[in-house]
Design a protein around this motif. Structure first.
Motif, PDB file in Angstrom:
ATOM      1  N   ALA A  93       6.386 -23.018  42.188  1.00 11.58           N
ATOM      2  CA  ALA A  93       7.557 -22.341  42.755  1.00 11.58           C
ATOM      3  C   ALA A  93       8.829 -22.916  42.152  1.00 11.58           C
ATOM      4  O   ALA A  93       8.980 -24.123  42.049  1.00 11.58           O
ATOM      5  CB  ALA A  93       7.575 -22.508  44.271  1.00 11.58           C
ATOM      6  N   LEU A  94       9.723 -22.018  41.760  1.00 10.17           N
ATOM      7  CA  LEU A  94      11.052 -22.405  41.287  1.00 10.17           C
ATOM      8  C   LEU A  94      12.048 -21.696  42.186  1.00 10.17           C
ATOM      9  O   LEU A  94      12.430 -20.568  41.939  1.00 10.17           O
ATOM     10  CB  LEU A  94      11.277 -21.977  39.836  1.00 10.17           C
ATOM     11  N   GLY A  95      12.409 -22.329  43.259  1.00  4.42           N
ATOM     12  CA  GLY A  95      13.276 -21.681  44.234  1.00  4.42           C
ATOM     13  C   GLY A  95      12.467 -20.754  45.127  1.00  4.42           C
ATOM     14  O   GLY A  95      11.239 -20.848  45.200  1.00  4.42           O
ATOM     15  N   GLU A  96      13.156 -19.843  45.795  1.00  2.00           N
ATOM     16  CA  GLU A  96      12.499 -18.977  46.763  1.00  2.00           C
ATOM     17  C   GLU A  96      11.878 -17.732  46.157  1.00  2.00           C
ATOM     18  O   GLU A  96      10.945 -17.168  46.719  1.00  2.00           O
ATOM     19  CB  GLU A  96      13.495 -18.567  47.846  1.00  2.00           C
ATOM     20  N   ASP A  97      12.393 -17.258  45.009  1.00  2.00           N
ATOM     21  CA  ASP A  97      11.909 -15.976  44.499  1.00  2.00           C
ATOM     22  C   ASP A  97      11.435 -16.020  43.055  1.00  2.00           C
ATOM     23  O   ASP A  97      11.339 -14.991  42.409  1.00  2.00           O
ATOM     24  CB  ASP A  97      12.989 -14.913  44.656  1.00  2.00           C
ATOM     25  N   ALA A 141       7.304  -8.698  41.843  1.00  2.00           N
ATOM     26  CA  ALA A 141       7.446  -7.716  40.762  1.00  2.00           C
ATOM     27  C   ALA A 141       6.682  -8.122  39.509  1.00  2.00           C
ATOM     28  O   ALA A 141       7.013  -7.688  38.409  1.00  2.00           O
ATOM     29  CB  ALA A 141       8.926  -7.535  40.442  1.00  2.00           C
ATOM     30  N   ALA A 142       5.660  -8.939  39.632  1.00  4.43           N
ATOM     31  CA  ALA A 142       4.907  -9.427  38.471  1.00  4.43           C
ATOM     32  C   ALA A 142       4.135  -8.284  37.808  1.00  4.43           C
ATOM     33  O   ALA A 142       3.652  -7.380  38.474  1.00  4.43           O
ATOM     34  CB  ALA A 142       3.952 -10.531  38.899  1.00  4.43           C
ATOM     35  N   ASP A 143       4.032  -8.354  36.494  1.00  6.07           N
ATOM     36  CA  ASP A 143       3.307  -7.358  35.705  1.00  6.07           C
ATOM     37  C   ASP A 143       2.073  -8.026  35.096  1.00  6.07           C
ATOM     38  O   ASP A 143       2.040  -8.347  33.911  1.00  6.07           O
ATOM     39  CB  ASP A 143       4.238  -6.808  34.617  1.00  6.07           C
ATOM     40  N   TRP A 144       1.055  -8.266  35.922  1.00  7.51           N
ATOM     41  CA  TRP A 144      -0.122  -9.001  35.475  1.00  7.51           C
ATOM     42  C   TRP A 144      -0.918  -8.288  34.385  1.00  7.51           C
ATOM     43  O   TRP A 144      -1.433  -8.958  33.485  1.00  7.51           O
ATOM     44  CB  TRP A 144      -1.005  -9.382  36.661  1.00  7.51           C
ATOM     45  N   GLY A 194      -5.857 -31.993  19.146  1.00  5.39           N
ATOM     46  CA  GLY A 194      -5.187 -33.175  19.688  1.00  5.39           C
ATOM     47  C   GLY A 194      -3.805 -32.922  20.251  1.00  5.39           C
ATOM     48  O   GLY A 194      -3.030 -33.858  20.430  1.00  5.39           O
ATOM     49  N   THR A 195      -3.482 -31.665  20.529  1.00  9.23           N
ATOM     50  CA  THR A 195      -2.190 -31.315  21.103  1.00  9.23           C
ATOM     51  C   THR A 195      -2.404 -30.376  22.296  1.00  9.23           C
ATOM     52  O   THR A 195      -3.487 -29.833  22.485  1.00  9.23           O
ATOM     53  CB  THR A 195      -1.278 -30.597  20.077  1.00  9.23           C
ATOM     54  N   VAL A 196      -1.352 -30.188  23.102  1.00  7.58           N
ATOM     55  CA  VAL A 196      -1.398 -29.241  24.220  1.00  7.58           C
ATOM     56  C   VAL A 196      -0.266 -28.238  24.041  1.00  7.58           C
ATOM     57  O   VAL A 196       0.891 -28.611  23.865  1.00  7.58           O
ATOM     58  CB  VAL A 196      -1.262 -29.948  25.588  1.00  7.58           C
ATOM     59  N   LEU A 197      -0.643 -26.955  24.084  1.00  5.65           N
ATOM     60  CA  LEU A 197       0.305 -25.859  23.985  1.00  5.65           C
ATOM     61  C   LEU A 197       0.410 -25.206  25.352  1.00  5.65           C
ATOM     62  O   LEU A 197      -0.601 -25.039  26.042  1.00  5.65           O
ATOM     63  CB  LEU A 197      -0.199 -24.832  22.955  1.00  5.65           C
ATOM     64  N   ALA A 198       1.623 -24.835  25.770  1.00  6.84           N
ATOM     65  CA  ALA A 198       1.832 -24.156  27.051  1.00  6.84           C
ATOM     66  C   ALA A 198       2.307 -22.730  26.797  1.00  6.84           C
ATOM     67  O   ALA A 198       3.180 -22.502  25.963  1.00  6.84           O
ATOM     68  CB  ALA A 198       2.875 -24.890  27.886  1.00  6.84           C
ATOM     69  N   ILE A 199       1.702 -21.797  27.520  1.00  6.08           N
ATOM     70  CA  ILE A 199       2.164 -20.412  27.538  1.00  6.08           C
ATOM     71  C   ILE A 199       2.626 -20.164  28.961  1.00  6.08           C
ATOM     72  O   ILE A 199       1.847 -20.314  29.905  1.00  6.08           O
ATOM     73  CB  ILE A 199       1.037 -19.432  27.161  1.00  6.08           C
ATOM     74  N   GLY A 200       3.893 -19.825  29.145  1.00  4.11           N
ATOM     75  CA  GLY A 200       4.446 -19.698  30.487  1.00  4.11           C
ATOM     76  C   GLY A 200       4.937 -18.299  30.798  1.00  4.11           C
ATOM     77  O   GLY A 200       5.356 -17.561  29.897  1.00  4.11           O
ATOM     78  N   TYR A 201       4.876 -17.939  32.070  1.00  4.17           N
ATOM     79  CA  TYR A 201       5.371 -16.645  32.562  1.00  4.17           C
ATOM     80  C   TYR A 201       6.240 -16.911  33.780  1.00  4.17           C
ATOM     81  O   TYR A 201       5.748 -17.339  34.823  1.00  4.17           O
ATOM     82  CB  TYR A 201       4.189 -15.746  32.909  1.00  4.17           C
ATOM     83  N   LEU A 202       7.545 -16.676  33.659  1.00  4.36           N
ATOM     84  CA  LEU A 202       8.498 -16.846  34.751  1.00  4.36           C
ATOM     85  C   LEU A 202       8.739 -15.478  35.372  1.00  4.36           C
ATOM     86  O   LEU A 202       9.133 -14.532  34.665  1.00  4.36           O
ATOM     87  CB  LEU A 202       9.815 -17.428  34.236  1.00  4.36           C
ATOM     88  N   HIS A 203       8.488 -15.350  36.688  1.00  3.53           N
ATOM     89  CA  HIS A 203       8.540 -14.034  37.316  1.00  3.53           C
ATOM     90  C   HIS A 203       8.832 -14.113  38.802  1.00  3.53           C
ATOM     91  O   HIS A 203       8.669 -15.150  39.428  1.00  3.53           O
ATOM     92  CB  HIS A 203       7.198 -13.317  37.113  1.00  3.53           C
ATOM     93  N   ASP A 204       9.265 -12.981  39.322  1.00  2.00           N
ATOM     94  CA  ASP A 204       9.384 -12.773  40.756  1.00  2.00           C
ATOM     95  C   ASP A 204       7.987 -12.340  41.211  1.00  2.00           C
ATOM     96  O   ASP A 204       7.462 -11.351  40.711  1.00  2.00           O
ATOM     97  CB  ASP A 204      10.410 -11.676  41.025  1.00  2.00           C
ATOM     98  N   PRO A 205       7.350 -13.067  42.120  1.00  2.00           N
ATOM     99  CA  PRO A 205       5.979 -12.722  42.488  1.00  2.00           C
ATOM    100  C   PRO A 205       5.833 -11.303  43.040  1.00  2.00           C
ATOM    101  O   PRO A 205       4.782 -10.690  42.914  1.00  2.00           O
ATOM    102  CB  PRO A 205       5.590 -13.754  43.536  1.00  2.00           C
ATOM    103  N   TRP A 215      11.280  -9.289  29.290  1.00  2.00           N
ATOM    104  CA  TRP A 215      11.172  -7.853  29.538  1.00  2.00           C
ATOM    105  C   TRP A 215      11.402  -7.619  31.014  1.00  2.00           C
ATOM    106  O   TRP A 215      11.708  -8.552  31.742  1.00  2.00           O
ATOM    107  CB  TRP A 215       9.856  -7.282  28.993  1.00  2.00           C
ATOM    108  N   ALA A 216      11.298  -6.380  31.458  1.00  2.00           N
ATOM    109  CA  ALA A 216      11.704  -6.003  32.815  1.00  2.00           C
ATOM    110  C   ALA A 216      11.011  -6.794  33.914  1.00  2.00           C
ATOM    111  O   ALA A 216      11.551  -6.939  35.001  1.00  2.00           O
ATOM    112  CB  ALA A 216      11.460  -4.506  33.029  1.00  2.00           C
ATOM    113  N   HIS A 217       9.843  -7.332  33.655  1.00  2.00           N
ATOM    114  CA  HIS A 217       9.060  -7.999  34.705  1.00  2.00           C
ATOM    115  C   HIS A 217       8.999  -9.512  34.555  1.00  2.00           C
ATOM    116  O   HIS A 217       8.104 -10.153  35.107  1.00  2.00           O
ATOM    117  CB  HIS A 217       7.645  -7.415  34.745  1.00  2.00           C
ATOM    118  N   GLY A 218       9.931 -10.094  33.827  1.00  2.00           N
ATOM    119  CA  GLY A 218       9.953 -11.547  33.701  1.00  2.00           C
ATOM    120  C   GLY A 218      10.153 -11.981  32.262  1.00  2.00           C
ATOM    121  O   GLY A 218      10.597 -11.211  31.421  1.00  2.00           O
ATOM    122  N   SER A 219       9.812 -13.223  32.004  1.00  2.00           N
ATOM    123  CA  SER A 219       9.908 -13.746  30.645  1.00  2.00           C
ATOM    124  C   SER A 219       8.709 -14.636  30.382  1.00  2.00           C
ATOM    125  O   SER A 219       8.138 -15.226  31.299  1.00  2.00           O
ATOM    126  CB  SER A 219      11.211 -14.535  30.460  1.00  2.00           C
TER     127      SER A 219
END
Length: 188
Positions: free
Chosen positions: A143-147, A172-175, A159-170, A86-90
Motif C-alpha cells: 500500500a502506498l497511501g489510501e488509494d 481501477a486496475a487493468d489486470w 546473479g541479479t534481481v530485476l523488479a517489474i512494478g505496477y502502480l495502480h488504484d486497486p 497508461w489510463a490504468h496505472g504505470s
C-alpha cells in the motif's frame, strides 16, 4: 502451611499477566509473520489475449538485457523500455542489483514481510511466487497511501534481481493488460 501475603499474591498475578502478555504478543507476531518462503503459494501467469502495440528492448545494468511490450499508444501516455504510463496505472522495470547484496528475490520479500504493518509501504497480502516467461518471480503488493498499491514482481537472473512494478488504484486496475505485459517479457 502459611498463606501467602496479599503483596506476594499480587506480585505473582502481575508477573503472570506480564509473562502472558509477552508470550501472547510473541505468538501473535509469529502467527502474522510470513510463512517460510518455500511455503508461499505459486501461481502461473495467465494468458490474457490483450494486444500490446509497442515492443521495446531494455537494459538495466548490471541486470541482463530484456524486451517488453507496452499498451501505451494514446496521446498523453509515455512509454520506453524502463516504464510506461497508461489510463490504468504505470509500470516500471528496474534492476535492484546483485543478489550478493541482499540475498535474492526470496530474501528481499522475506525482509519486507518482517517489516510488518508499520513499514512505510505495508504489504497488503503475503508474497506469491509467479511462473512466467521471466522465470519464477516473487510478487509483493504494498500500500502506498489510501488509494495506491504497488505490485512488484522480483525475478533473479545471472546473479541479479530485476523488479517489474505496477502502480495502480486497486479499484481501477487493468489486470488483463498487466498479465499481457508480463507475458511479453523476454530475456535477451
Amino acid at each position: 502451611m502459611p498463606r501467602p501475603s496479599r503483596t506476594a499474591l499480587a506480585f505473582v498475578v502481575a508477573l503472570g499477566l506480564v509473562a502472558g502478555g509477552f508470550g501472547g504478543g510473541w505468538f501473535a507476531a509469529r502467527a502474522t509473520r510470513s510463512p517460510d518462503p518455500l511455503a508461499w503459494a505459486t501461481l502461473t501467469l495467465p494468458s490474457s489475449g490483450v494486444e500490446l502495440p509497442q515492443r521495446f528492448d531494455g537494459s538495466a545494468d548490471p541486470c541482463p538485457d530484456y524486451a517488453i511490450s507496452s499498451p501505451a499508444t494514446s496521446p498523453g501516455t509515455t512509454a520506453d523500455a524502463r516504464g510506461f504510463v497508461w489510463a490504468h496505472g504505470s509500470m516500471h522495470v528496474l534492476c535492484q542489483g546483485a543478489t550478493s547484496v541482499f540475498g535474492g528475490a526470496d530474501a528481499l520479500a522475506d525482509a519486507r514481510v518482517d517489516q510488518g504493518p508499520d513499514a512505510d509501504k505495508p504489504l497488503t497480502q503475503q508474497p506469491v511466487r509467479v511462473q512466467g516467461p521471466f522465470g519464477t518471480a516473487v510478487r509483493l503488493d504494498a500500500a502506498l497511501g489510501e488509494d495506491q498499491v504497488l505490485s512488484e514482481w522480483f525475478v533473479e537472473r545471472d546473479g541479479t534481481v530485476l523488479a517489474i512494478g505496477y502502480l495502480h488504484d486497486p479499484a481501477a486496475a487493468d489486470w488483463p493488460t498487466v498479465d499481457a505485459v508480463l507475458g511479453s517479457f523476454a530475456w535477451r
